[in-house]
Motif scaffolding. Structure first.
Motif, mmCIF file in Angstrom:
data_model
loop_
_atom_site.group_PDB
_atom_site.id
_atom_site.type_symbol
_atom_site.label_atom_id
_atom_site.label_comp_id
_atom_site.label_asym_id
_atom_site.label_seq_id
_atom_site.Cartn_x
_atom_site.Cartn_y
_atom_site.Cartn_z
ATOM 1 N N ASP A 24 0.841 -1.200 0.000
ATOM 2 C CA ASP A 24 0.000 0.000 0.000
ATOM 3 C C ASP A 24 0.872 1.245 0.000
ATOM 4 O OD1 ASP A 24 -2.339 -1.561 0.324
ATOM 5 O OD2 ASP A 24 -2.123 -1.525 2.502
ATOM 6 N N ASN A 25 0.458 2.260 -0.744
ATOM 7 C CA ASN A 25 1.111 3.562 -0.669
ATOM 8 C C ASN A 25 0.243 4.430 0.232
ATOM 9 O OD1 ASN A 25 3.139 5.443 -1.312
ATOM 10 N ND2 ASN A 25 1.806 6.399 -2.818
ATOM 11 N N ARG A 26 0.736 4.779 1.402
ATOM 12 C CA ARG A 26 -0.031 5.532 2.401
ATOM 13 C C ARG A 26 0.651 6.866 2.649
ATOM 14 N NH1 ARG A 26 -4.360 3.170 3.614
ATOM 15 N NH2 ARG A 26 -4.473 0.932 3.394
ATOM 16 N N CYS A 27 -0.125 7.944 2.539
ATOM 17 C CA CYS A 27 0.397 9.293 2.749
ATOM 18 C C CYS A 27 -0.429 9.989 3.814
ATOM 19 C CB CYS A 27 0.330 10.095 1.457
ATOM 20 S SG CYS A 27 1.324 9.404 0.122
ATOM 21 N N GLY A 28 0.247 10.710 4.693
ATOM 22 C CA GLY A 28 -0.448 11.446 5.738
ATOM 23 C C GLY A 28 0.510 11.926 6.803
ATOM 24 N N GLY A 80 7.325 15.002 17.751
ATOM 25 C CA GLY A 80 6.301 15.745 17.035
ATOM 26 C C GLY A 80 5.802 14.994 15.823
ATOM 27 N N TYR A 81 5.508 15.756 14.750
ATOM 28 C CA TYR A 81 4.939 15.131 13.561
ATOM 29 C C TYR A 81 5.427 15.791 12.286
ATOM 30 C CZ TYR A 81 1.578 19.021 13.661
ATOM 31 O OH TYR A 81 0.989 20.262 13.673
ATOM 32 N N ALA A 82 5.236 15.074 11.187
ATOM 33 C CA ALA A 82 5.625 15.546 9.862
ATOM 34 C C ALA A 82 4.633 14.962 8.858
ATOM 35 C CB ALA A 82 7.052 15.095 9.540
ATOM 36 N N CYS A 83 4.848 15.250 7.605
ATOM 37 C CA CYS A 83 4.021 14.737 6.512
ATOM 38 C C CYS A 83 4.886 13.767 5.707
ATOM 39 C CB CYS A 83 3.567 15.894 5.636
ATOM 40 S SG CYS A 83 2.454 15.450 4.275
ATOM 41 N N GLN A 109 1.740 19.964 2.172
ATOM 42 C CA GLN A 109 1.058 18.942 1.378
ATOM 43 C C GLN A 109 -0.021 18.254 2.212
ATOM 44 O OE1 GLN A 109 3.491 16.827 -1.276
ATOM 45 N NE2 GLN A 109 1.980 15.250 -1.679
ATOM 46 N N CYS A 110 0.270 17.911 3.449
ATOM 47 C CA CYS A 110 -0.738 17.300 4.319
ATOM 48 C C CYS A 110 -1.762 18.322 4.793
ATOM 49 C CB CYS A 110 -0.074 16.624 5.519
ATOM 50 S SG CYS A 110 0.727 15.051 5.116
#
Length: 120
Positions: A24-28, A80-83, A109-110
């Protein structure tokens, strides 16, 4: 004679390995809010990558670089977080079981993807 060839062909077909499923290609939003805790929130679900204290680290975890070195939001000290986009295998329980590739993206982008819920 045709029956013999037919039987051989049928056996050969059954002996072939199963065709591998496509990853699967998953983006987020890739999140690392505290030590040892990682997950990915995409438009479909929240996918657990790793939890602190668990031995269930997916193969390929080493493909995720230090995400704080690029476009990144700190929420808890150095965590923390990133895209990102990841090519992965998942199971039926919302876990990422194998990582094939990882690409960190710009936060915008996210943020601009209406299908994604903003983290936090």
């Amino acid at each position: 004679m045709n029956r013999v060839y037919g039987a051989i062909a049928a056996f050969a077909f059954l002996a072939l390995p199963a065709v591998a499923h496509a990853a699967d290609n998953r983006c987020g939003w890739i999140q690392n809010p505290t030590p040892g805790n990682w997950w990915l929130d995409d438009a479909e679900d929240t996918w657990t990558i790793r939890t602190q204290g668990s031995d269930d680290e997916p193969e390929g975890m080493d493909l995720i670089p230090d995400i704080s070195e690029r476009d990144y939001v700190r929420t808890n000290g150095s965590y923390g977080y990133a895209c990102a986009c990841m090519k992965v295998d998942t199971d039926g329980d919302g876990r990422i079981t194998k990582i094939y590739s990882f690409k960190q993206l710009k936060l915008a982008q996210c943020r601009n993807d209406k299908a994604l819920k903003f983290p936090g």
